[in-house]
Scaffold this motif. Structure first.
Motif, PDB file in Angstrom:
ATOM      1  N   GLY A 367       9.800  55.043   2.391  1.00 25.83           N
ATOM      2  CA  GLY A 367       8.530  55.077   3.127  1.00 25.83           C
ATOM      3  C   GLY A 367       8.643  54.399   4.468  1.00 25.83           C
ATOM      4  N   THR A 371       7.804  56.130   7.998  1.00 22.37           N
ATOM      5  CA  THR A 371       6.802  55.548   8.894  1.00 22.37           C
ATOM      6  C   THR A 371       7.397  55.271  10.252  1.00 22.37           C
ATOM      7  OG1 THR A 371       5.693  54.547   7.001  1.00 22.37           O
ATOM      8  CG2 THR A 371       5.153  53.675   9.164  1.00 22.37           C
ATOM      9  N   SER A 376       5.151  54.534  13.778  1.00 22.86           N
ATOM     10  CA  SER A 376       4.720  53.155  13.435  1.00 22.86           C
ATOM     11  C   SER A 376       5.969  52.364  13.099  1.00 22.86           C
ATOM     12  CB  SER A 376       3.735  53.207  12.256  1.00 22.86           C
ATOM     13  OG  SER A 376       3.317  51.885  11.936  1.00 22.86           O
ATOM     14  N   GLY A 380       7.008  50.391   9.435  1.00 29.68           N
ATOM     15  CA  GLY A 380       8.187  50.982   8.776  1.00 29.68           C
ATOM     16  C   GLY A 380       9.288  49.970   8.549  1.00 29.68           C
TER      17      GLY A 380
END
Length: 818
Positions: A367, A371, A376, A380
């Motif tokens: 994830g 991200t 972002s 992240g």
């Protein structure tokens, strides 16, 4: 080549009353001490225990009296020898010269008897043979001249022909053969067998044979000249007939007397044989009574029955437990405790499952990466770091679970090994009383208890074995007595009982059989007594018989037989004379001697003369051949001696010196040094090389004389006297090299040299207390010094110039200088 070495010495000799050990260490065995401390007495004791004193010599007798023990009356010593044949122990009583030799390979003494070095009996010869077998040198003189170096004696070492004459075999046997040929030749003729021998005055058989031939020729000529004469011979014939009749009558009287005397001698011999058999049976009966008494006494005595009976192999069992199983059990128990402690540590950590953590870590990491990809970046990165941390925690938990599984497997394996070891321990203690209490702490008591049981068991076995042996000897004695009794012969040890049913029984019937044998022995002895009484009666009856003897003849068998032989010879001679007279009377025209008979005798004498001439020529030829062989054998012995010396030179100097060569005899010997033959002197040899060469001469001669492939020990007394530190160091290096293949024992008083060379003595006599002299302590010191035995390290004072020493028939002994 193996070496023989001294292992210990136990002295009751001079100032010593103790035991000295000679361990098998590297390098020489060093004995140090000041004058009078007894160091040379130890070295002397080694030699005197083996060879004794020749007390007929003045010097030896004086030393023998000086070496008497100072504190007690026992004058004896024991020395141990270790060689290829094993351990040999020689015990000598100096008072009686009785020696006992024991070997670890024999049950009893290999020699026991008198070993006086000046004696010549069978016991002395047997001891010299035993000494030659176990030590190599049976004669003290041979040891003195080779491997036994007295103080200052090394420089007097000489290489001479005497060493060849000492050895047995070789050219000495050829010399003996020449002597035998000369002895056999000398009776033949007065002519010498070789040009170097002188003529004999007494005529030999060859000259006698020639003279006989000449006499026979002269008699033959005289007989031929006198064949026509005849003399009246009737009166001479009657005289010979009368003498022959008287001789025949006397022979008849002598034969009757000889028969009666022969019967007397026969009964005397039977009586003597019967007495010997009776004494033999009584001795065996007494021995059997003693053996039965010992067994019955043992059976009657209450046996101490221990509560715990140990198996026979108890020592082997406890050795296996003590050396292997018990230490292994303790090690495995310690390993089990370590595994369990580690498992407890791992069990104390938090128990989490690693799979969810793995999944969460991977999800957060993925994830965070997504991200960061859409824009972002901070969120992240944070999610990625948290995911990486979760993955690291999952890895750490996984590692803990792996280590816990490994510890559990190790614990199971160790417990299995422990069970196996305990099973083996149980098998070892099976049959051992109170096995549960058998530990390392109780093991000494258990061993002592087992030793007591074993000693009691061995004692009972020994007594029964002795009875069994005595019964067997008594049984054979009965068989020998029965076999000899029929022929009135003494007991014969070669007779054996052949009946297998009468063999010695086992223990359950041994005592009963012993009583039966004892009864049979007494019965056999009773029969011998009855037979002896019968022989005595027969002897008295024969002694009553009367017989006549001619005048001058003693009533003895030898005298009667001698007279009978003489009279028979006289009768034969008279018969021959009578026949000769009858022939001369029958042939009227014959002279006193027949020329035909003399011609026959002359032919025999001429044949005898030819044989003697051939024999003398053969002996002269054989002597020439043996003389040539003599030089060959002598050269062979010399080559063997020089080869032994050269071998020691090469070994001791790593090939720098040697070999040694002698072109015209041992006195001309030279040693090779750097490609040149030089005399054994210093210079051209260095001081260390000189000592190496002299030691090689002595040790090579010792090996040559031993003749058994044995290197005898090297004894050196005070080798550092009058040497500076450098030369003492060179001499020490020589002795160190020699000690690599033989035992070297040296005694010295020079402590400064030992300290300089950093030599630590194996035996130091400086601090040891010496026993007091036998002189009373209250007497003045001067009298004590006068009466006490002279110190063994000091030579006796030389005689005054006015005194003329008595000549000694033999060479003085090695220790006469002490």
């Amino acid at each position: 080549m193996s070496s023989v070495r001294f292992s210990f010495l136990e002295l009751r000799y001079g100032c010593h009353r103790q035991r000295f050990e000679f361990p098998d260490d590297d390098g020489p065995f060093v004995i140090s001490g000041p004058n009078g401390s007894g160091k040379s007495t130890i070295v002397e004791g080694l030699v005197r225990t083996l060879y004794g004193f020749r007390r007929q010599r003045k010097d030896d007798k004086k030393i023998y009296e000086q070496r008497r023990p100072w504190v007690d009356t026992e004058y004896r010593a024991t020395v141990g020898l270790h060689g290829p044949a094993g351990q040999v122990v020689v015990e000598r009583d100096f008072e009686s010269d009785q020696v006992v030799v024991r070997s670890d390979t024999a049950a009893g003494p290999s020699f026991e008897g008198e070993a006086n070095p000046a004696g010549s009996g069978d016991a002395v010869r047997e001891y010299r043979q035993v000494l030659s077998d176990c030590f190599g040198l049976s004669d003290l003189d041979a040891y003195e001249r080779t491997a036994c170096v007295q103080q200052g004696g090394l420089l007097q070492t000489n290489l001479s022909e005497d060493l060849l004459r000492i050895a047995a075999g070789g050219h000495a046997d050829v010399d003996t053969a020449r002597d035998e040929l000369r002895k056999a030749y000398q009776p033949l003729t007065i002519e010498p067998i070789t040009e170097g021998d002188g003529r004999r005055r007494k005529p030999g058989m060859l000259e006698i044979a020639r003279r006989t031939c000449e006499e026979l020729r002269s008699r033959r000529d005289e007989a031929r000249a006198a064949e026509q004469r005849r003399a009246p011979l009737a009166a001479q014939r009657e005289s010979v007939r009368t003498a022959a009749a008287e001789a025949a009558s006397e022979i008849e009287v002598l034969e009757r007397a000889l028969e009666a005397l022969a019967q007397t001698e026969t009964f005397e011999a039977r009586k003597k044989a019967c007495r010997e058999r009776l004494g033999y049976l009584e001795h065996r009966a007494q021995e059997l009574d003693e053996a039965i008494g010992r067994v019955e006494l043992m059976e009657a005595a209450p046996a101490d029955a221990p509560e715990r009976q140990y198996p026979v192999d108890f020592p082997e069992r406890v050795a296996a437990l003590e050396e292997g199983l018990w230490p292994r059990e303790r090690k495995l128990m310690a390993d089990i405790e370590a595994h369990r402690a580690r498992l407890r540590q791992l069990a104390a950590a938090p128990a989490l499952r690693s799979a969810p953590v793995w999944i969460a870590g991977l999800a957060l990491a993925a994830g965070g990466a997504a991200t960061a990809a859409i824009g972002s970046g901070v969120v992240g990165a944070t999610a990625g770091l948290i995911g990486a941390a979760l993955i690291a925690v999952a890895l750490w938990w996984r590692r803990g679970e792996t280590e816990r599984a490994r510890c559990e497997r190790g614990l199971l394996a160790t417990e299995s090994d422990l069970d196996d070891v305990r099973n083996r321990i149980s098998a070892r203690v099976d049959g051992v009383p109170d096995a549960e209490s058998l530990t390392v702490e109780t093991l000494p008591d258990r061993r002592r208890e087992y030793d007591r049981q074993k000693d009691e068991r061995d004692s009972r076995t020994a007594v029964r074995n002795e009875l069994r042996r005595v019964v067997d000897e008594a049984r054979r004695a009965l068989a020998r007595a029965a076999a000899a009794g029929a022929s009135d012969e003494p007991p014969d040890d070669t007779v054996r009982e052949a009946d297998p049913a009468r063999a010695v029984p086992r223990d359950e019937t041994l005592l009963e059989r012993a009583h039966e044998i004892r009864k049979e022995l007494h019965e056999a002895a009773s029969k011998e007594r009855n037979r002896l009484s019968t022989i005595d009666l027969q002897l008295r009856e024969v002694s009553r018989s009367q017989f006549e003897l001619p005048d001058g003849v003693r009533p003895e068998t030898a005298a009667v037989r001698h007279r009978l032989v003489e009279r028979r010879a006289d009768s034969t001679g008279l018969g021959d004379e009578l026949n000769r007279l009858e022939r001369r009377i029958a042939y009227d025209g014959r002279p006193d001697e027949s020329s035909v008979a003399i011609e026959s005798q002359l032919r025999v004498a001429e044949t005898r003369l030819a044989e003697l001439e051939a024999r003398s020529a053969a002996y002269r030829h054989a002597f020439g051949l043996v003389t040539d062989a003599y030089e060959d054998f002598r050269q062979t012995d010399q080559d063997r001696l020089l080869a032994a010396i050269s071998g020691h030179l090469r070994d001791a100097t790593d090939g720098d010196l040697g070999p040694i060569a002698a072109e015209e005899g041992l006195e001309t010997a030279r040693v090779w040094l750097r490609g040149h033959k030089v005399p054994m002197d210093s210079p051209p040899l260095s001081y260390g090389q000189l000592h190496t060469a002299l030691f090689a001469v002595r040790l090579g001669a010792a090996d040559f004389l031993a003749g058994l492939g044995v290197r005898v020990p090297l004894l050196v007394d005070d080798p550092f006297v009058h040497l500076d530190e450098q030369r003492a160091g060179e001499l020490w290096d020589v002795l160190t090299r020699l000690s690599t293949d033989r035992q070297v024992i040296l005694a010295t008083q020079d402590r400064l040299v030992l300290d300089h060379l950093r030599i630590r003595p194996h035996l130091s006599l400086e601090s040891e207390s010496r026993p007091e002299s036998p002189v009373a302590a209250s007497e003045p010191e001067a009298r004590v010094a006068e009466q006490a035995p002279a110190p063994v390290d000091q030579a006796p004072a030389p005689p005054a110039e006015s005194e003329t020493p008595e000549p000694e028939p033999e060479t003085p002994d090695l220790w006469s200088h002490l």
